[in-house]
Design an enzyme around this catalytic site. Sequence first.
Site, PDB file in Angstrom:
ATOM      1  N   LYS A  80      -3.489  29.883 -19.294  1.00  0.00           N
ATOM      2  CA  LYS A  80      -4.845  30.177 -18.815  1.00  0.00           C
ATOM      3  C   LYS A  80      -5.492  31.308 -19.590  1.00  0.00           C
ATOM      4  CE  LYS A  80      -3.273  33.380 -15.444  1.00  0.00           C
ATOM      5  NZ  LYS A  80      -3.547  34.224 -14.341  1.00  0.00           N
ATOM      6  N   THR A  81      -4.699  32.318 -19.940  1.00  0.00           N
ATOM      7  CA  THR A  81      -5.289  33.432 -20.694  1.00  0.00           C
ATOM      8  C   THR A  81      -5.800  32.935 -22.030  1.00  0.00           C
ATOM      9  OG1 THR A  81      -3.595  34.806 -19.684  1.00  0.00           O
ATOM     10  CG2 THR A  81      -4.895  35.801 -21.428  1.00  0.00           C
TER      11      THR A  81
ATOM     12  N   ARG B  18       8.342  33.345 -13.659  1.00  0.00           N
ATOM     13  CA  ARG B  18       8.213  34.397 -14.684  1.00  0.00           C
ATOM     14  C   ARG B  18       9.175  34.137 -15.834  1.00  0.00           C
ATOM     15  NH1 ARG B  18       3.763  34.978 -14.082  1.00  0.00           N
ATOM     16  NH2 ARG B  18       4.041  33.298 -12.591  1.00  0.00           N
TER      17      ARG B  18
ATOM     18  N   ASP C 277     -10.338  36.166 -12.906  1.00  0.00           N
ATOM     19  CA  ASP C 277      -8.943  35.739 -13.059  1.00  0.00           C
ATOM     20  C   ASP C 277      -8.217  35.939 -11.726  1.00  0.00           C
ATOM     21  OD1 ASP C 277      -6.685  34.820 -14.221  1.00  0.00           O
ATOM     22  OD2 ASP C 277      -6.259  36.617 -15.397  1.00  0.00           O
ATOM     23  N   GLU C 278      -7.092  35.283 -11.543  1.00  0.00           N
ATOM     24  CA  GLU C 278      -6.291  35.386 -10.316  1.00  0.00           C
ATOM     25  C   GLU C 278      -7.177  35.176  -9.077  1.00  0.00           C
ATOM     26  OE1 GLU C 278      -3.192  35.461 -10.718  1.00  0.00           O
ATOM     27  OE2 GLU C 278      -2.674  36.633 -12.507  1.00  0.00           O
TER      28      GLU C 278
ATOM     29  N   GLN D 235       0.189  30.555  -6.196  1.00  0.00           N
ATOM     30  CA  GLN D 235       0.566  31.932  -6.511  1.00  0.00           C
ATOM     31  C   GLN D 235      -0.221  32.946  -5.703  1.00  0.00           C
ATOM     32  OE1 GLN D 235       1.501  32.885 -10.704  1.00  0.00           O
ATOM     33  NE2 GLN D 235       0.892  30.784 -11.167  1.00  0.00           N
TER      34      GLN D 235
END
Length: 740
Positions: free
Chosen positions: A37-38, A606, A224-225, A255
């Site tokens: 996504k980044t 992660r 974001d998030e 998440q």
Amino acid sequence: MDGERMDYLEGLNDRQRDAVLHTEGPLLIMAGAGSGKTRVVTHKIAYLIEEKGVYPSSILAITFTNKAASEMKDRVKELIDADVDKMWMGTFHSICVRILRRDIDRLGYDRSFTIYDRDDQITLMKECIKELNIDKTMYKESAVLSKISSLKDASIEPDSYINENYSEFRERTIGELYALYEKKLKKYNALDFDDLIIKTVVLLKENKDILEFYQNKFKHVFVDEYQDTNKIQYEFARLLSGKHENICVVGDSDQSIYGWRGADIGNILNFEKDFENSTVILLEQNYRSTPNILNVANKVIGNNFERQAKNLWTNREEGEKVVYEQLDYSEEEGHFIANKIHQLIYKGYKLKDIAVLYRTNAQSRTFEESFMKEELPYKIVGGLRFYDRKEVKDVIAYLKVLQNPNDNISIKRIINTPRRGVGLATISKIEEYAIEHGESFYGALLSLDEIDSLNARAKNSVSPFIDTMNVLMAKKEVMGLKDFIEEMISSIGYIEELKKEDTIEARTRIENIKEFISVALNFENINEDATLEDFLASVSLLSDVDKTVDENNLITLMTIHSAKGLEFKVVFVVGLEEGLFPSFRSLESDEDIEEERRLMYVALTRAEEVLFITNAKRRTIYGNTNYTLPSRFIEEMGDTIEKPEVKKANIQSKSADESLIRIKDFTMPNLNYNPAMMKKRNDGDKEVNIGDKVKHKKWGIGTVAMVKEREGDKELTIAFDKGGLKRLLLSIAPIEIIGG
DNA sequence: ATTTGTTCTTGTCGG
DNA sequence: AAGAACAAAT
């Protein structure tokens, strides 16, 4: 430049490409863990600037940490040659401070407002409880504050809350505390974290000109998030993107892990309904983890009932199986992991590739101990933080007062630090005077001579403090940031006071203060015309991740919450026990358990290559040793994980409920468990310390002079009584430890 | 009477 | 580790 154009799209999959090319109208990118996504966001920004002629200054991007913001800037910079510093990138809080610094006077605050952190909030709440003569055993500050926080988020005013709950004594009291708390914040010219966003929204709503200014300015808004935004943050993003309606939010409902602090998973689930003509793009291809790791994560999250169906896939190599290891004692978790890390390093992994993730900060200690013993360099993110140290907070409190004299909370913290002989009695007399005369605390100090209730001795104790502060306030205007802070510290004699103590602790405190000065210097170097206000705001708004340096090659220890958005080649997820992870506070509600499960999902995803999960049969926490049950999440993983050989018959064959009751019965406070004894039993000859006596087949008795890590082994330098200094490898040398 | 020193309790997750 | 409650010291 034409040839380079395609660079923004190169290496992107179809879905990612769609996301980059979608530049008009609301867009939700549902981005699974590790789906790039980044990459999409940075490429999209580069594309907007380079191909669509959007000015960097027209871009607003809201990230979860400041670190994420600066990384995003760097990555855009790598793609195109643009003035990325013109973009507004930062957390909700830092963006809002920026807006408030310009125009908060319209809300009746002074521009020099102070930001209250958690500790300041608690002190303030204590003040409120005391002032209203409320039984403090019945109202815990943190509980009241979290209630107030959720009321603020829902835009419920104190008065209306009091009226609605007039017959409920407890709720009404909370309402009254809320009212007083707000009144004091305003009086002290202070904003808490919630206020930073709320007041900005109010400012925008009540002032059309300001709203229009920002609406015109920001042609593209990124969040974001998004799954972890709350109601008021949603409103803020919505307001700012109101004109151009180019809002692009990125997130993953699996998440969402901040429900407990007001994050509303509904924001992301209802995006399509909320924003007209919106588009949703799903990113399901994972580039981060091996299939073996993804299988475990997918399996676990599949147990969540309230969930949008999604399945991460990858075309990476199979990788290693995920290993689950159960230890006997919590202390052994540290040893086990330290040993594994030695092996991994032998295989070529670097320390910085490795992370240990836990549910609570309190768990970090056992790992610290093991890693120190094994000489494994590590860093801890969060926990006992530099900025939470008393001495650093004291220095910050001084700065806060010098910037905003109305900040009573900070004044009361420093008026007797270092000791000046100003005690509680003196403080409350000054406070009484201030209230009587409708002045601020600092105002009362300025007319110290007129406070009749104070005797001469008290006045003599206070007056040097005021003199010093007055001089400093004048100097603040003419000195550079770092020089001023140094000047301040020396004029209050803080370091001299510590030097007198002459303890190791005092010396580390001095070190910390010096470190703080270099933080200021660094800030000054990065930001031209850095003001004290800016510096204090930036310090207040740092996240745990922001506060840790990442240049060094170190193992990372942190909570799973802190690990959000990060990735590591090797991950250890530890403490998978009922009551710890999932947390005991979540056990009674399905919703809370689902959030714990999402947290587990975050932890597992992660990992890129190697993933271990561990727990212990008995755990010592806060001085008590208790029997534990494996986390329900382990069972949910089924055969996606590799379990150690089954040892004996275990007691868990009963139903979970029955076992839980058993656990309670079997709980033994103070088991008198001694980790040192255990070491002997387990590690046998592995444990060698400097000074130990050893016996060698050939050279006889010797003393260990040096222990050095060497590729998963230990290289010992031993001084033999006959034979002199020898260097030997612990694993192969024919030696026997005969005592320390 | 007031301040300073000492023991005791407490303890998810965080901007 | 840090704050609160309590005891000792000035």
